[in-house]
Design an enzyme around this catalytic site. Structure first.
Site, PDB file in Angstrom:
ATOM      1  N   SER A  65      96.734  51.115  17.413  1.00  0.00           N
ATOM      2  CA  SER A  65      95.369  51.552  17.686  1.00  0.00           C
ATOM      3  C   SER A  65      95.273  52.711  18.659  1.00  0.00           C
ATOM      4  O   SER A  65      94.245  53.384  18.720  1.00  0.00           O
ATOM      5  CB  SER A  65      94.537  50.375  18.220  1.00  0.00           C
ATOM      6  N   ASP A 121      87.630  50.891  26.464  1.00  0.00           N
ATOM      7  CA  ASP A 121      87.282  49.480  26.362  1.00  0.00           C
ATOM      8  C   ASP A 121      88.295  48.697  27.200  1.00  0.00           C
ATOM      9  O   ASP A 121      88.908  49.261  28.098  1.00  0.00           O
ATOM     10  CB  ASP A 121      87.213  49.021  24.900  1.00  0.00           C
ATOM     11  N   HIS A 148      91.989  50.182  25.423  1.00  0.00           N
ATOM     12  CA  HIS A 148      92.345  51.541  25.010  1.00  0.00           C
ATOM     13  C   HIS A 148      91.892  52.614  26.001  1.00  0.00           C
ATOM     14  O   HIS A 148      90.844  52.478  26.633  1.00  0.00           O
ATOM     15  CB  HIS A 148      91.733  51.823  23.631  1.00  0.00           C
TER      16      HIS A 148
END
Length: 400
Positions: free
Chosen positions: A25, A315, A318
């Site tokens: 991610s 967040d 990340h």
């Protein structure tokens, strides 16, 4: 040291013909959008600072590989969502300059992250690249021309965090912490990683950047789950990352001896996390900018902080675009000798391995297609998200 000057150099003379990305991610550009998983970021406030909004990137704006793509290729990947690739799919591979295969929640091990739903694990990403390779061969016309093209590309591999955060340290979902000690698990991961790199080498990869795992014990979500007891980070989680990185760095050294016509570099993301981030203008280190939901991702449509440049994390997992840019800058050109080994990405891209570039003369002159890299022509580093279902199925990404 301003990255704008590097961009100007790249604009004048792209360093490599193509750039392929494998990972999770941290660099997913939307590959999970059409996958049945909770690990997706195709909703607001993700992408609040990205030209086309929420594309599936797990941050507020651009990722590390968006910046690196602009540095080494002069491709503004932040414009990629403005191009529809479906209409010229059967032409794009003639000019292909790369694909981003990264998938949120994915790991080195196939089972990693699967409690969240499906993802594209590293082994499958490499298999997908083999499919891409066959199409490049078809477009180039012969194996030799395709090999020359692929040999000169940069292959960027950044994966492994989820094998800890979404596997080893989740005993309610995975058995690995009962089956392996921390040291044994690192050995298992790195052995599997080495097999994937060797497979890529067999597919023509010769310039390979391998990124270590960062300080995952300092991620807000990790600290929320385990509790800090007054410490800055979760030390046993960081220790696990260090075990992994030590063996990964040794793997890079060993593969450089084994694969004599290739060159691998190790990017020390863990070490780049040392020091005082406030020197770089960051003020908020231990919490994310957006309002987190129970699993650490942003609550949908909630307004995030306004001073995003001052946050390390977007967040609870990340980095912000600002953090991504800082890491990209030090990956491209080392700030400290310890940032990379044996040298940085800029040097890897510029390295002459004695292999001709795969570009034909007519591709780099006359029409200006490669000199004027406007996405109105071809956005040739692309994320599989921007393709339709039929093409996703061909590439092996559509899973239902």
């Amino acid at each position: 040291m301003a990255s704008s000057s590097w961009y100007e150099v790249a604009a004048a003379d792209p360093q490599v013909p193509c750039f392929f990305i494998f990972g999770d991610s941290l660099n997913d550009c939307g590959n999970n959008n059409h996958i049945n998983t909770k690990a997706k970021a195709n909703y607001k406030p993700y992408g609040i600072d990205f030209p086309d909004g929420a594309t599936g990137r797990f941050t507020n704006g651009r990722t590390t590989v968006d910046f690196l793509g602009s540095y080494i290729l002069y491709l503004d990947l932040s414009l990629s969502t403005q191009t529809t690739l479906d209409s010229f799919f059967f032409n794009v591979f003639e000019f292909v300059e790369g694909i981003n295969y990264a998938s949120g929640s994915a790991g080195i091990l196939d089972e990693t992250g699967k409690h969240l739903g499906h993802n594209v694990a590293l082994g499958t990403q490499v298999q997908n690249h083999q499919i891409t390779l066959s199409r490049i061969v078809a477009r180039k016309g012969d194996n030799e021309t395709a090999a020359e093209h692929l040999n000169a590309c940069v292959y960027y591999m950044a994966i492994g965090s989820n094998d800890y955060l979404n596997n080893y340290f989740l005993p309610d979902h995975y058995k690995t912490s009962n089956e392996f000690s921390v040291e044994e698990f690192a050995t298992h991961l790195v052995s599997t990683y080495g097999d994937r790199i060797r497979t890529l080498y067999g597919y023509g990869a010769r310039k390979i950047a391998v990124v270590g795992v960062g300080k995952i014990g300092c991620v807000p979500r990790t600290m929320d789950l385990f509790g800090t007891n007054g410490t800055k980070c979760i030390q046993n989680v960081n220790l696990a990352a260090q075990y992994f990185n030590k063996q990964l760095k040794k793997l890079v050294v060993d593969l450089n001896k084994e694969l004599k016509d290739a060159k691998l570099i190790y990017i020390n993301s863990y070490g780049m996390g040392d020091g005082d981030p406030t020197i770089l203008g960051f003020k908020f280190i231990t919490r994310g900018c957006c309002n987190p939901r129970g699993d650490g991702q942003c609550v949908k449509d909630k307004v995030p902080c306004s001073s995003r440049r001052e946050y390390v994390f977007w967040d609870s997992f990340h980095p912000t675009e600002a953090s991504h840019r800082t890491f990209a800058d030090r990956t491209y050109k080392s700030l400290l000798p310890s940032d990379s080994d044996p040298f940085d990405l800029h040097s890897l891209a510029a390295l002459d391995l004695g292999i001709k570039s795969g570009r034909r003369a007519e591709e780099t002159s006359g029409s200006g297609r490669f000199k004027h890299r406007n996405v109105e022509f071809f956005m040739v580093i692309f994320c599989t998200f921007f393709l339709n279902r039929k093409i996703l199925d061909v590439l092996g990404f559509w899973k239902g």
